[in-house]
Design a protein around this motif. Structure first.
Motif, PDB file in Angstrom:
ATOM      1  N   ASN A 159       0.678   4.230  -2.798  1.00 42.05           N
ATOM      2  CA  ASN A 159       0.411   5.644  -2.496  1.00 42.05           C
ATOM      3  C   ASN A 159       1.466   6.552  -3.114  1.00 42.05           C
ATOM      4  O   ASN A 159       1.156   7.629  -3.622  1.00 42.05           O
ATOM      5  N   PHE A 166      -7.961   8.330  -5.764  1.00 37.93           N
ATOM      6  CA  PHE A 166      -7.193   7.236  -5.162  1.00 37.93           C
ATOM      7  C   PHE A 166      -7.952   5.917  -5.136  1.00 37.93           C
ATOM      8  O   PHE A 166      -7.440   4.880  -5.540  1.00 37.93           O
ATOM      9  N   GLU A 196       0.782   9.523  -5.898  1.00 39.06           N
ATOM     10  CA  GLU A 196       1.216  10.909  -5.700  1.00 39.06           C
ATOM     11  C   GLU A 196       2.134  11.364  -6.824  1.00 39.06           C
ATOM     12  O   GLU A 196       2.020  12.482  -7.333  1.00 39.06           O
ATOM     13  N   THR A 245      -3.972  11.199  -6.877  1.00 40.46           N
ATOM     14  CA  THR A 245      -4.476  11.056  -5.505  1.00 40.46           C
ATOM     15  C   THR A 245      -5.944  11.446  -5.367  1.00 40.46           C
ATOM     16  O   THR A 245      -6.639  10.957  -4.474  1.00 40.46           O
ATOM     17  N   SER A 282      -6.258   2.972  -7.458  1.00 38.71           N
ATOM     18  CA  SER A 282      -5.292   2.243  -6.641  1.00 38.71           C
ATOM     19  C   SER A 282      -5.012   0.860  -7.217  1.00 38.71           C
ATOM     20  O   SER A 282      -5.933   0.070  -7.432  1.00 38.71           O
ATOM     21  N   GLU A 320       0.816  -1.214   0.000  1.00 40.00           N
ATOM     22  CA  GLU A 320       0.000   0.000   0.000  1.00 40.00           C
ATOM     23  C   GLU A 320       0.852   1.267   0.000  1.00 40.00           C
ATOM     24  O   GLU A 320       0.506   2.258  -0.640  1.00 40.00           O
TER      25      GLU A 320
END
Length: 220
Positions: free
Chosen positions: A63, A75, A67, A72, A79, A59
């Motif tokens: 992230n 997200f 970014e 984001t 993801s 994870e």
């Protein structure tokens, strides 16, 4: 599969009029992009309540990448770790473009009712033909057996639980001895465990003979 396409289909835009991706809830977004590139239109089929793909990054790495590429804001749907192709597609479609297949033909109501209640908000309709289901007389459609086993590494790699394997064989033998007329399948997440269960069963000739007409299979 989504990864084997590259060796079989030219990497050309709009190569197909329509691309259909099945089991899209178990497909990661990145692997699907080259497939979508080849199609003019797409139909995405899947079940968001099933397990998603297995992620090769954690994870935190996910992230950082979101970014880096300024994703984001979206997200949850972009993801790599937590979002499948199906979830992304559902977020981009109008509600009227999402079709739910509600009729369930696979299981006894006692089995599917748990998932129906806790995951599908009781939206599924049980359409199972019970004339085609065989059961052990007097026993519930689903039972829980708690086994205090221990997972070890098998020779040649893989995970193995000897105590649980023995209990599975014991349960198969018990079911056969009730005079049960249906088929029998054993599912396990580990290849070594499947092999061990199969080996243990095939050391018992009388059990093997009893399973001959039951389409018996043990696999991952």
């Amino acid at each position: 599969t989504s990864l084997s396409v590259r060796s079989k289909v030219p990497f050309e835009p709009c190569f197909f009029d329509l691309v259909i991706i099945d089991e899209a809830s178990q497909c990661d977004i990145a692997s699907a992009l080259p497939l979508l590139y080849r199609g003019k239109r797409a139909v995405i089929i899947g079940d968001d309540k099933q397990l998603t793909h297995i992620s090769s990054i954690n994870e935190r790495e996910d992230n950082q990448l979101l970014e880096k590429y300024e994703l984001t804001e979206n997200f949850l749907v972009w993801s790599y770790v937590s979002s499948s192709l199906f979830r992304l597609a559902a977020s981009l479609c109008d509600k009227e473009d999402i079709v739910q297949l509600k009729d369930h033909h696979r299981s006894h109501a006692d089995i599917i009712s748990y998932s129906n209640k806790y995951f599908y908000n009781n939206s599924l309709r049980v359409a199972t033909n019970y004339d085609r289901l065989n059961s052990v007389d007097g026993e519930a459609a689903i039972r829980w057996i708690d086994v205090k086993g221990k997972v070890t590494s098998s020779i040649g790699g893989g995970s193995l639980n000897e105590i649980e394997a023995s209990k599975v064989v014991e349960e198969v033998e018990r079911i056969v001895n009730t005079g049960y007329k249906g088929t029998i399948g054993v599912v396990t997440p580990f290849r070594a465990q499947a092999n061990r269960i199969r080996d243990m069963i095939f050391t018992d000739n009388s059990l093997v003979e009893a399973l001959m007409n039951k389409d018996f299979i043990v696999d991952t």
